[in-house]
Enzyme design. Structure first.
Site, mmCIF file in Angstrom:
data_model
loop_
_atom_site.group_PDB
_atom_site.id
_atom_site.type_symbol
_atom_site.label_atom_id
_atom_site.label_comp_id
_atom_site.label_asym_id
_atom_site.label_seq_id
_atom_site.Cartn_x
_atom_site.Cartn_y
_atom_site.Cartn_z
ATOM 1 N N ASP A 25 7.963 1.319 8.089
ATOM 2 C CA ASP A 25 7.563 0.267 7.145
ATOM 3 C C ASP A 25 7.255 -1.058 7.852
ATOM 4 O O ASP A 25 7.789 -2.109 7.495
ATOM 5 C CB ASP A 25 8.658 0.026 6.099
ATOM 6 C CG ASP A 25 9.158 1.311 5.464
ATOM 7 O OD1 ASP A 25 8.311 2.148 5.126
ATOM 8 O OD2 ASP A 25 10.382 1.478 5.329
ATOM 9 N N GLU A 193 4.678 1.479 -4.245
ATOM 10 C CA GLU A 193 5.776 0.704 -3.674
ATOM 11 C C GLU A 193 5.233 -0.159 -2.537
ATOM 12 O O GLU A 193 4.029 -0.330 -2.384
ATOM 13 C CB GLU A 193 6.873 1.651 -3.158
ATOM 14 C CG GLU A 193 6.370 2.665 -2.142
ATOM 15 C CD GLU A 193 7.396 3.733 -1.813
ATOM 16 O OE1 GLU A 193 8.519 3.664 -2.338
ATOM 17 O OE2 GLU A 193 7.066 4.638 -1.021
#
Length: 489
Positions: A25, A193
């Protein structure tokens, strides 16, 4: 010695991934001619790694924003899949800001004037379970906002992005929040997300992945108004490439005006590895990433100012790459003058997944050999120390001290199962050289000296993380001396 993975080809081009390791991420910013990146660290301690680059291709670890996970007592044992999820890194008003989620507690903020640290203690911006993937936005008029996603495992909902007005100092939210993008209302969307919020040319832009870690894609949303309505477009997907699930990362612009996109790819035991894609703005005003929306295997390097030191084509080896499986105690490991660590043999169980004093680092490539030298000193019977590849399953090779002397052992554990011997224990004199060969399919072959020990072991990742290359020592006193791992292609 040959590094296991070098992204810089040395001829003005690079190959993907730029980081063949579990920097999950990623988010990045440019400040002047320097680029900085952070990533999810989950249960690892210290958390919130900070990396630096001058060219977006070669990166080095310069520090961590979280010396300990908090609450400290609750993270004294490994909390797989918990801790620090996807953070956002920004530079605003002379400060570096990291806004990060703990999915069981809420959204937190840390700041620093120097990205290498020290960083402030974290403060809570929004409490609650299931709040994930936050990103702040400071607008041109001085107002500030926050967007975040939801984890269904904690909140019972997902596939939605919620936004708030925020105080400019990121100490409080100024409204109840509203859903600005509802994935349930978009055909084919699932698990929306990881939003990253930007402002460009009068538009508000939210870069957000959807579709899941292994099979998803990257979408971009835009609106003339901060709270929407937003229109969407898919800008990066696997297509006919071998890069599955390319998504969730950062848009950065170089000082020369080039745009680039950093994202990850899920690679099983190797974790979420980082790719760099060229990006440009198309005729309709939407970003175009990669080659016609598909990942590129390589490209000409970014046009940057003087790349400066730190971008040589060498492997980055640093003590800052080491992390614990939980909050450590003083004295668990002491650096040795010539490199390596002296680890205290402290009491612990027989399951390395539950052991806090495993000192580990990310697998550095899809093919490599790693070796260490291990010696036990002053340890009593029952002490053990070893070299491990640790995930949901694990294997280790090392030394167990018995009343009859030291024994070389090699043990493995299936998911949810206890350790078993993978090879007969044999007498050994220490120090002994231990090693592991890792292959692109995740298969590991352990070694003592130059001799293979036991059958091949298929490595696996942990919960949301890749496998860890680790060292450990347990027992009632004594120490284990480990050399620095020698990692070669």
């Amino acid at each position: 010695m040959a590094a296991p993975w070098i992204a810089d080809n040395g001829d003005g081009t690079y190959r993907n991934p730029i980081l063949y390791a579990d920097w999950s991420d990623p988010d990045a910013v440019r400040v002047g001619d320097d680029f900085y990146m952070t990533a999810s660290s989950f249960h690892r301690v210290p958390g919130l790694p900070v990396l630096h680059s001058r060219d977006l291709v070669t990166w080095s670890v310069i520090g961590h924003a979280l010396p300990r996970l908090e609450p400290v007592e609750e993270f004294r044992t490994p909390q797989w899949g918990c801790g620090v999820w996807a953070p956002a890194l920004r530079h605003h008003d002379g400060l570096f800001w990291i806004v990060y989620p703990d999915p069981d507690r809420g959204i937190f903020v840390v700041t620093a004037t120097d990205p290498a640290g020290p960083w402030s203690r974290p403060w809570l911006l929004k409490g609650g379970r299931g709040l994930i993937d936050p990103c702040p936005l400071w607008d041109d008029d001085g107002s500030a906002y926050l967007v975040h996603g939801w984890a269904k495992s904690r909140a019972g909902i997902n596939n939605k992005l919620t936004a708030h007005r925020m105080s400019p100092d990121a100490t409080e939210l100024l409204d109840e929040g509203r859903v600005v993008v509802d994935g349930d209302a978009l055909p084919g969307y699932r698990t929306l997300e990881g939003p990253k919020w930007y402002r460009r040319d009068g538009w508000y832009w939210i870069f957000a992945p959807a579709g899941g870690v292994a099979t998803g894609w990257q979408s971009v949303f835009r609106s003339r108004h901060v709270f929407g309505p937003y229109e969407d477009r898919i800008v990066l997907a696997q297509g006919d490439t071998d890069v599955n699930g390319p998504h969730q990362g950062a848009w950065v612009t170089t000082s020369k005006g080039e745009d680039w996109f950093l994202h990850f790819q899920e690679r099983g035991p190797f974790g979420r590895i980082v790719h760099l894609q060229p990006m440009r703005w198309g005729a309709e005003g939407w970003p175009e990433i990669g080659a016609a929306g598909k990942p590129v295997p390589g490209h000409a390097k970014p046009a940057v100012a003087d790349a400066g030191p730190g971008t040589a084509r060498t492997a980055e080896i640093s003590d800052l790459q080491w992390t614990w499986s939980a909050n450590p105690e003083l004295g668990w490991a002491t650096p040795l003058p010539g490199g390596g660590f002296r680890m205290a043999c402290v009491p612990g169980g027989d399951d390395l997944r539950a052991l806090p004093n495993v000192l580990g680092r990310r697998l550095p490539a899809d093919r490599f050999r790693a070796t260490v030298t291990l010696g036990l000193t002053g340890a009593s019977a029952g002490a053990r120390a070893g070299f491990t590849v640790l995930g949901a399953t694990y294997a280790w090779i090392g030394v167990v001290r018995t009343v009859d002397g030291d024994r070389l052992v090699h043990r493995v554990a299936d998911e949810g199962a206890a350790e078993v011997d993978a090879a007969p224990a044999t007498p050994v004199d220490t120090p002994v050289t231990l090693g592991v060969d890792v292959h692109p399919d995740g298969t590991c072959r352990f070694r003592a000296g130059d001799e293979p020990v036991g059958p091949p072991f298929p490595a696996t990742g942990g919960r949301w993380v890749g496998a860890t290359l680790g060292i450990f020592a347990t027992g009632d006193g004594g120490t284990a001396d480990f050399s620095d791992p020698r990692v070669t292609a």
